[in-house]
Scaffold this motif. Structure first.
Motif, mmCIF file in Angstrom:
data_model
loop_
_atom_site.group_PDB
_atom_site.id
_atom_site.type_symbol
_atom_site.label_atom_id
_atom_site.label_comp_id
_atom_site.label_asym_id
_atom_site.label_seq_id
_atom_site.Cartn_x
_atom_site.Cartn_y
_atom_site.Cartn_z
ATOM 1 N N ASP A 187 23.394 -13.262 20.363
ATOM 2 C CA ASP A 187 23.237 -13.825 19.028
ATOM 3 C C ASP A 187 24.599 -13.768 18.372
ATOM 4 O O ASP A 187 25.268 -12.726 18.418
ATOM 5 N N LEU A 188 25.019 -14.853 17.783
ATOM 6 C CA LEU A 188 26.307 -14.929 17.114
ATOM 7 C C LEU A 188 26.039 -15.345 15.675
ATOM 8 O O LEU A 188 25.418 -16.386 15.443
ATOM 9 N N THR A 189 26.448 -14.532 14.720
ATOM 10 C CA THR A 189 26.240 -14.889 13.316
ATOM 11 C C THR A 189 27.550 -15.420 12.730
ATOM 12 O O THR A 189 28.631 -15.040 13.168
ATOM 13 N N TYR A 190 27.410 -16.323 11.755
ATOM 14 C CA TYR A 190 28.584 -16.907 11.118
ATOM 15 C C TYR A 190 28.284 -17.133 9.645
ATOM 16 O O TYR A 190 27.135 -17.204 9.227
ATOM 17 N N ASP A 191 29.342 -17.232 8.865
ATOM 18 C CA ASP A 191 29.231 -17.435 7.430
ATOM 19 C C ASP A 191 29.035 -18.922 7.160
ATOM 20 O O ASP A 191 29.957 -19.722 7.336
ATOM 21 N N GLN A 192 27.839 -19.294 6.721
ATOM 22 C CA GLN A 192 27.504 -20.686 6.467
ATOM 23 C C GLN A 192 28.270 -21.290 5.296
ATOM 24 O O GLN A 192 28.303 -22.507 5.141
ATOM 25 N N GLU A 193 28.886 -20.460 4.484
ATOM 26 C CA GLU A 193 29.703 -20.970 3.389
ATOM 27 C C GLU A 193 31.092 -21.342 3.869
ATOM 28 O O GLU A 193 31.848 -21.985 3.148
ATOM 29 N N VAL A 194 31.442 -20.920 5.088
ATOM 30 C CA VAL A 194 32.767 -21.190 5.638
ATOM 31 C C VAL A 194 32.718 -22.264 6.716
ATOM 32 O O VAL A 194 33.526 -23.184 6.711
ATOM 33 N N VAL A 195 31.790 -22.147 7.661
ATOM 34 C CA VAL A 195 31.689 -23.120 8.750
ATOM 35 C C VAL A 195 30.265 -23.611 8.914
ATOM 36 O O VAL A 195 29.313 -22.977 8.470
ATOM 37 N N SER A 196 30.153 -24.745 9.597
ATOM 38 C CA SER A 196 28.861 -25.335 9.922
ATOM 39 C C SER A 196 28.818 -25.565 11.427
ATOM 40 O O SER A 196 29.826 -25.919 12.043
ATOM 41 N N ILE A 197 27.645 -25.353 12.022
ATOM 42 C CA ILE A 197 27.437 -25.606 13.443
ATOM 43 C C ILE A 197 26.220 -26.509 13.571
ATOM 44 O O ILE A 197 25.120 -26.133 13.183
ATOM 45 N N PRO A 198 26.414 -27.722 14.114
ATOM 46 C CA PRO A 198 25.264 -28.627 14.261
ATOM 47 C C PRO A 198 24.322 -28.134 15.353
ATOM 48 O O PRO A 198 24.726 -27.385 16.247
ATOM 49 N N ASP A 199 23.066 -28.553 15.279
ATOM 50 C CA ASP A 199 22.071 -28.157 16.278
ATOM 51 C C ASP A 199 22.507 -28.492 17.701
ATOM 52 O O ASP A 199 22.232 -27.756 18.632
ATOM 53 N N ASP A 200 23.198 -29.627 17.865
ATOM 54 C CA ASP A 200 23.645 -30.024 19.200
ATOM 55 C C ASP A 200 25.071 -29.564 19.502
ATOM 56 O O ASP A 200 25.682 -30.014 20.470
ATOM 57 N N GLY A 201 25.584 -28.637 18.708
ATOM 58 C CA GLY A 201 26.960 -28.174 18.864
ATOM 59 C C GLY A 201 27.149 -27.017 19.824
ATOM 60 O O GLY A 201 28.251 -26.498 19.962
ATOM 61 N N VAL A 202 26.089 -26.596 20.504
ATOM 62 C CA VAL A 202 26.170 -25.463 21.421
ATOM 63 C C VAL A 202 25.825 -25.939 22.829
ATOM 64 O O VAL A 202 24.820 -26.620 23.024
ATOM 65 N N SER A 203 26.670 -25.591 23.796
ATOM 66 C CA SER A 203 26.390 -25.992 25.173
ATOM 67 C C SER A 203 26.910 -24.936 26.147
ATOM 68 O O SER A 203 27.705 -24.067 25.782
ATOM 69 N N SER A 204 26.465 -25.042 27.374
ATOM 70 C CA SER A 204 26.916 -24.130 28.418
ATOM 71 C C SER A 204 28.399 -24.357 28.685
ATOM 72 O O SER A 204 28.858 -25.498 28.733
ATOM 73 N N GLY A 205 29.113 -23.279 28.884
ATOM 74 C CA GLY A 205 30.538 -23.386 29.190
ATOM 75 C C GLY A 205 30.827 -23.397 30.670
ATOM 76 O O GLY A 205 31.960 -23.611 31.085
ATOM 77 N N GLY A 206 29.820 -23.111 31.498
ATOM 78 C CA GLY A 206 30.010 -23.136 32.936
ATOM 79 C C GLY A 206 30.147 -21.777 33.596
ATOM 80 O O GLY A 206 30.335 -21.705 34.805
ATOM 81 N N TYR A 207 30.073 -20.685 32.827
ATOM 82 C CA TYR A 207 30.176 -19.343 33.417
ATOM 83 C C TYR A 207 29.065 -19.132 34.444
ATOM 84 O O TYR A 207 29.310 -18.712 35.563
ATOM 85 N N LEU A 208 27.836 -19.406 34.035
ATOM 86 C CA LEU A 208 26.705 -19.367 34.954
ATOM 87 C C LEU A 208 26.324 -20.801 35.294
ATOM 88 O O LEU A 208 26.378 -21.677 34.444
ATOM 89 N N SER A 209 25.941 -21.022 36.503
ATOM 90 C CA SER A 209 25.426 -22.338 36.890
ATOM 91 C C SER A 209 23.910 -22.255 36.808
ATOM 92 O O SER A 209 23.210 -22.274 37.808
ATOM 93 N N GLY A 210 23.421 -22.118 35.578
ATOM 94 C CA GLY A 210 22.003 -21.859 35.403
ATOM 95 C C GLY A 210 21.329 -22.767 34.419
ATOM 96 O O GLY A 210 21.711 -23.922 34.246
ATOM 97 N N PHE A 211 20.319 -22.207 33.775
ATOM 98 C CA PHE A 211 19.491 -22.926 32.824
ATOM 99 C C PHE A 211 19.772 -22.394 31.422
ATOM 100 O O PHE A 211 19.324 -21.306 31.071
ATOM 101 N N PRO A 212 20.531 -23.148 30.592
ATOM 102 C CA PRO A 212 20.863 -22.678 29.245
ATOM 103 C C PRO A 212 19.807 -23.055 28.213
ATOM 104 O O PRO A 212 19.050 -24.000 28.396
ATOM 105 N N GLY A 213 19.774 -22.300 27.143
ATOM 106 C CA GLY A 213 18.933 -22.602 25.990
ATOM 107 C C GLY A 213 19.578 -22.020 24.756
ATOM 108 O O GLY A 213 20.244 -20.986 24.821
ATOM 109 N N ASN A 214 19.440 -22.689 23.615
ATOM 110 C CA ASN A 214 20.036 -22.168 22.390
ATOM 111 C C ASN A 214 19.239 -22.590 21.173
ATOM 112 O O ASN A 214 18.434 -23.518 21.239
ATOM 113 N N ASN A 215 19.500 -21.904 20.077
ATOM 114 C CA ASN A 215 18.900 -22.211 18.793
ATOM 115 C C ASN A 215 19.933 -21.912 17.711
ATOM 116 O O ASN A 215 20.562 -20.852 17.737
ATOM 117 N N VAL A 216 20.129 -22.850 16.780
ATOM 118 C CA VAL A 216 21.033 -22.659 15.647
ATOM 119 C C VAL A 216 20.178 -22.651 14.397
ATOM 120 O O VAL A 216 19.494 -23.629 14.104
#
Length: 129
Positions: A64-93
């Motif tokens: 879980d990564l928390t961020y200050d919503q008054e400083v930055v915004s992260i769109p729902d589709d802004g999170v993706s696998s970086g390739g560390y694991l070749s697996g099945f990713p899932g996320n929620n913003v």
């Protein structure tokens, strides 16, 4: 101007869960382009790296990564696998928190790419920041 760094963004990685290891490692948040400033109207990608304390290979990484919503915004589709694991990713913003998890199915071809991030996250300045 927004500075892209752990303290300035208020990004805190917590609730790290790694399966398949005796000891959990740590997460490292890095701007993908190396810049620590984010100009108004621009976006930037940050990378989340997992540093393993040993040679064991995880089959699950969750955080879980928390961020200050008054400083930055992260769109729902802004999170993706970086390739560390070749697996099945899932996320929620939601409400200033990115929850991310990725797992691989046990087999002989467990794919871990230690030089790649676990996840990438696109950030933009919050409205008015």
């Amino acid at each position: 101007m927004v500075l892209a760094g752990g303290g300035v963004l208020g990004i805190v990685a917590g609730s790290l869960a790694v399966s398949g290891q005796q000891d959990t490692g740590k997460l490292r948040v890095v701007p993908a382009d190396g810049k620590e400033e984010l100009a108004e109207g621009e976006s930037q990608t940050i990378e989340i790296f997992y540093e393993s304390p040993g040679s064991d290979t995880p089959n699950v990484v969750e955080f879980d990564l928390t961020y200050d919503q008054e400083v930055v915004s992260i769109p729902d589709d802004g999170v993706s696998s970086g390739g560390y694991l070749s697996g099945f990713p899932g996320n929620n913003v939601s409400n200033g928190t990115v929850s991310y998890g990725e797992y691989v199915v046990f087999d002989e071809n467990l794919g871990v790419n230690p030089n790649k991030p676990v996840a990438t996250i696109k950030i933009t300045p919050a409205d008015g920041a």
